[in-house]
Scaffold this motif. Structure first.
Motif, PDB file in Angstrom:
ATOM      1  N   VAL A   1      18.335   2.791   8.328  1.00  0.00           N
ATOM      2  CA  VAL A   1      18.110   2.137   7.042  1.00  0.00           C
ATOM      3  C   VAL A   1      19.472   1.733   6.486  1.00  0.00           C
ATOM      4  O   VAL A   1      20.298   2.587   6.193  1.00  0.00           O
ATOM      5  CB  VAL A   1      17.391   3.086   6.044  1.00  0.00           C
ATOM      6  N   SER A   2      19.721   0.432   6.355  1.00  0.00           N
ATOM      7  CA  SER A   2      20.987  -0.009   5.785  1.00  0.00           C
ATOM      8  C   SER A   2      20.949   0.099   4.265  1.00  0.00           C
ATOM      9  O   SER A   2      21.939   0.434   3.640  1.00  0.00           O
ATOM     10  CB  SER A   2      21.333  -1.429   6.220  1.00  0.00           C
ATOM     11  N   GLU A   3      19.811  -0.221   3.694  1.00  0.00           N
ATOM     12  CA  GLU A   3      19.553   0.006   2.272  1.00  0.00           C
ATOM     13  C   GLU A   3      18.045   0.160   2.129  1.00  0.00           C
ATOM     14  O   GLU A   3      17.282  -0.436   2.883  1.00  0.00           O
ATOM     15  CB  GLU A   3      20.092  -1.140   1.406  1.00  0.00           C
ATOM     16  N   PRO A   4      17.607   0.999   1.190  1.00  0.00           N
ATOM     17  CA  PRO A   4      16.160   1.250   1.079  1.00  0.00           C
ATOM     18  C   PRO A   4      15.356  -0.042   0.940  1.00  0.00           C
ATOM     19  O   PRO A   4      15.740  -0.961   0.228  1.00  0.00           O
ATOM     20  CB  PRO A   4      16.046   2.112  -0.175  1.00  0.00           C
ATOM     21  N   LEU A   5      14.270  -0.102   1.663  1.00  0.00           N
ATOM     22  CA  LEU A   5      13.384  -1.258   1.661  1.00  0.00           C
ATOM     23  C   LEU A   5      12.358  -1.080   0.546  1.00  0.00           C
ATOM     24  O   LEU A   5      11.517  -0.191   0.615  1.00  0.00           O
ATOM     25  CB  LEU A   5      12.699  -1.366   3.021  1.00  0.00           C
ATOM     26  N   GLU A   6      12.472  -1.883  -0.480  1.00  0.00           N
ATOM     27  CA  GLU A   6      11.547  -1.796  -1.600  1.00  0.00           C
ATOM     28  C   GLU A   6      10.186  -2.339  -1.190  1.00  0.00           C
ATOM     29  O   GLU A   6      10.091  -3.467  -0.718  1.00  0.00           O
ATOM     30  CB  GLU A   6      12.081  -2.574  -2.807  1.00  0.00           C
TER      31      GLU A   6
ATOM     32  N   PHE B   1       3.299  -3.943   0.614  1.00  0.00           N
ATOM     33  CA  PHE B   1       3.623  -5.322   0.986  1.00  0.00           C
ATOM     34  C   PHE B   1       2.341  -6.111   1.191  1.00  0.00           C
ATOM     35  O   PHE B   1       1.336  -5.572   1.617  1.00  0.00           O
ATOM     36  CB  PHE B   1       4.413  -5.366   2.304  1.00  0.00           C
ATOM     37  N   SER B   2       2.402  -7.401   0.908  1.00  0.00           N
ATOM     38  CA  SER B   2       1.322  -8.279   1.346  1.00  0.00           C
ATOM     39  C   SER B   2       1.813  -8.946   2.627  1.00  0.00           C
ATOM     40  O   SER B   2       3.014  -9.006   2.878  1.00  0.00           O
ATOM     41  CB  SER B   2       0.968  -9.303   0.271  1.00  0.00           C
TER      42      SER B   2
ATOM     43  N   SER C   1      -0.308  -4.994  16.211  1.00  0.00           N
ATOM     44  CA  SER C   1       0.057  -5.690  14.971  1.00  0.00           C
ATOM     45  C   SER C   1      -0.896  -5.322  13.840  1.00  0.00           C
ATOM     46  O   SER C   1      -0.483  -5.248  12.677  1.00  0.00           O
ATOM     47  CB  SER C   1       0.105  -7.203  15.184  1.00  0.00           C
ATOM     48  N   ALA C   2      -2.157  -5.058  14.149  1.00  0.00           N
ATOM     49  CA  ALA C   2      -3.114  -4.630  13.112  1.00  0.00           C
ATOM     50  C   ALA C   2      -2.707  -3.286  12.525  1.00  0.00           C
ATOM     51  O   ALA C   2      -2.800  -3.073  11.308  1.00  0.00           O
ATOM     52  CB  ALA C   2      -4.521  -4.563  13.693  1.00  0.00           C
ATOM     53  N   VAL C   3      -2.232  -2.364  13.367  1.00  0.00           N
ATOM     54  CA  VAL C   3      -1.766  -1.052  12.888  1.00  0.00           C
ATOM     55  C   VAL C   3      -0.551  -1.232  11.984  1.00  0.00           C
ATOM     56  O   VAL C   3      -0.476  -0.633  10.902  1.00  0.00           O
ATOM     57  CB  VAL C   3      -1.425  -0.123  14.078  1.00  0.00           C
ATOM     58  N   LEU C   4       0.394  -2.076  12.400  1.00  0.00           N
ATOM     59  CA  LEU C   4       1.597  -2.298  11.603  1.00  0.00           C
ATOM     60  C   LEU C   4       1.282  -3.001  10.288  1.00  0.00           C
ATOM     61  O   LEU C   4       1.797  -2.605   9.230  1.00  0.00           O
ATOM     62  CB  LEU C   4       2.629  -3.095  12.396  1.00  0.00           C
ATOM     63  N   GLU C   5       0.427  -4.022  10.327  1.00  0.00           N
ATOM     64  CA  GLU C   5       0.082  -4.731   9.098  1.00  0.00           C
ATOM     65  C   GLU C   5      -0.657  -3.830   8.117  1.00  0.00           C
ATOM     66  O   GLU C   5      -0.465  -3.937   6.899  1.00  0.00           O
ATOM     67  CB  GLU C   5      -0.719  -5.986   9.421  1.00  0.00           C
ATOM     68  N   ALA C   6      -1.475  -2.916   8.616  1.00  0.00           N
ATOM     69  CA  ALA C   6      -2.147  -1.945   7.740  1.00  0.00           C
ATOM     70  C   ALA C   6      -1.117  -1.033   7.081  1.00  0.00           C
ATOM     71  O   ALA C   6      -1.224  -0.715   5.887  1.00  0.00           O
ATOM     72  CB  ALA C   6      -3.167  -1.129   8.536  1.00  0.00           C
ATOM     73  N   ALA C   7      -0.097  -0.635   7.827  1.00  0.00           N
ATOM     74  CA  ALA C   7       0.966   0.208   7.262  1.00  0.00           C
ATOM     75  C   ALA C   7       1.781  -0.560   6.227  1.00  0.00           C
ATOM     76  O   ALA C   7       2.167  -0.003   5.191  1.00  0.00           O
ATOM     77  CB  ALA C   7       1.878   0.720   8.375  1.00  0.00           C
ATOM     78  N   PHE C   8       2.026  -1.848   6.489  1.00  0.00           N
ATOM     79  CA  PHE C   8       2.745  -2.670   5.505  1.00  0.00           C
ATOM     80  C   PHE C   8       1.946  -2.752   4.203  1.00  0.00           C
ATOM     81  O   PHE C   8       2.494  -2.597   3.112  1.00  0.00           O
ATOM     82  CB  PHE C   8       2.988  -4.086   6.033  1.00  0.00           C
ATOM     83  N   SER C   9       0.646  -3.006   4.307  1.00  0.00           N
ATOM     84  CA  SER C   9      -0.214  -3.102   3.117  1.00  0.00           C
ATOM     85  C   SER C   9      -0.258  -1.781   2.369  1.00  0.00           C
ATOM     86  O   SER C   9      -0.190  -1.749   1.139  1.00  0.00           O
ATOM     87  CB  SER C   9      -1.626  -3.514   3.516  1.00  0.00           C
TER      88      SER C   9
END
Length: 155
Positions: free
Chosen positions: A7-12, A48-49, A36-44
């Motif tokens: 982590v270079s800087e915290p990801l808001e 994140f949208s 990608s479905a697993v990752l997009e679910a984690a992003f949501s």
């Protein structure tokens, strides 16, 4: 399974995230859509949208998975002859870049590796994806080891 997060800087957890890959082999793989479905679910879940339009995104995430290395072992037995086995190290990486005034900069990187005797990534693919986004976005860099048992029937 070995996991490393940088982590270079915290990801808001705000804004729009685009997910893709720099690897044509990954994008054309039968495994890309489920992963990608697993990752997009984690992003949501993180706040994140997601979008399919790279230009509209505040953050760009790049996924890669495949074989990192292999190690062969030979065993010699007087009654059985010679036996050669191979340990495969399967890996998955995620890099997240954020738009800035000029260009983009990497803010987050995650890598997960699993060394197994299975010649196909199918045996560990879902575990790699789950572990990769287990605590996304981690506020601090870390390394950890997790034991994930893979039965021979999954090889």
């Amino acid at each position: 399974m070995q996991q490393t997060v940088t982590v270079s800087e915290p990801l808001e957890p705000q804004g729009v995230m685009w997910l893709g890959s720099r690897s044509a082999a990954v994008l054309n793989s039968e495994h890309y859509q489920p992963v990608s479905a697993v990752l997009e679910a984690a992003f949501s879940e993180a706040g994140f949208s997601t979008t399919d339009q790279k230009d509209e995104a505040d953050h760009q995430a790049y996924l890669w998975f495949g074989k990192r290395r292999e190690r062969r072992e030979q065993f010699s037995n007087v009654t059985d002859g010679m036996n050669i086995t191979t340990e495969y190290t399967w890996a998955m990486t995620l890099e997240v870049f954020s738009k800035e005034a000029v260009g983009t900069s990497q803010q987050y990187g995650g890598t997960v590796e699993a060394a197994v005797w299975c010649p196909s990534i199918n045996s560990v693919l879902s575990e790699l994806a789950q572990q990769l986004v287990n605590d996304f976005p981690a506020p601090q860099p870390y390394e950890k080891t997790t034991i994930v048992e893979v039965s021979p029937s999954e090889c």
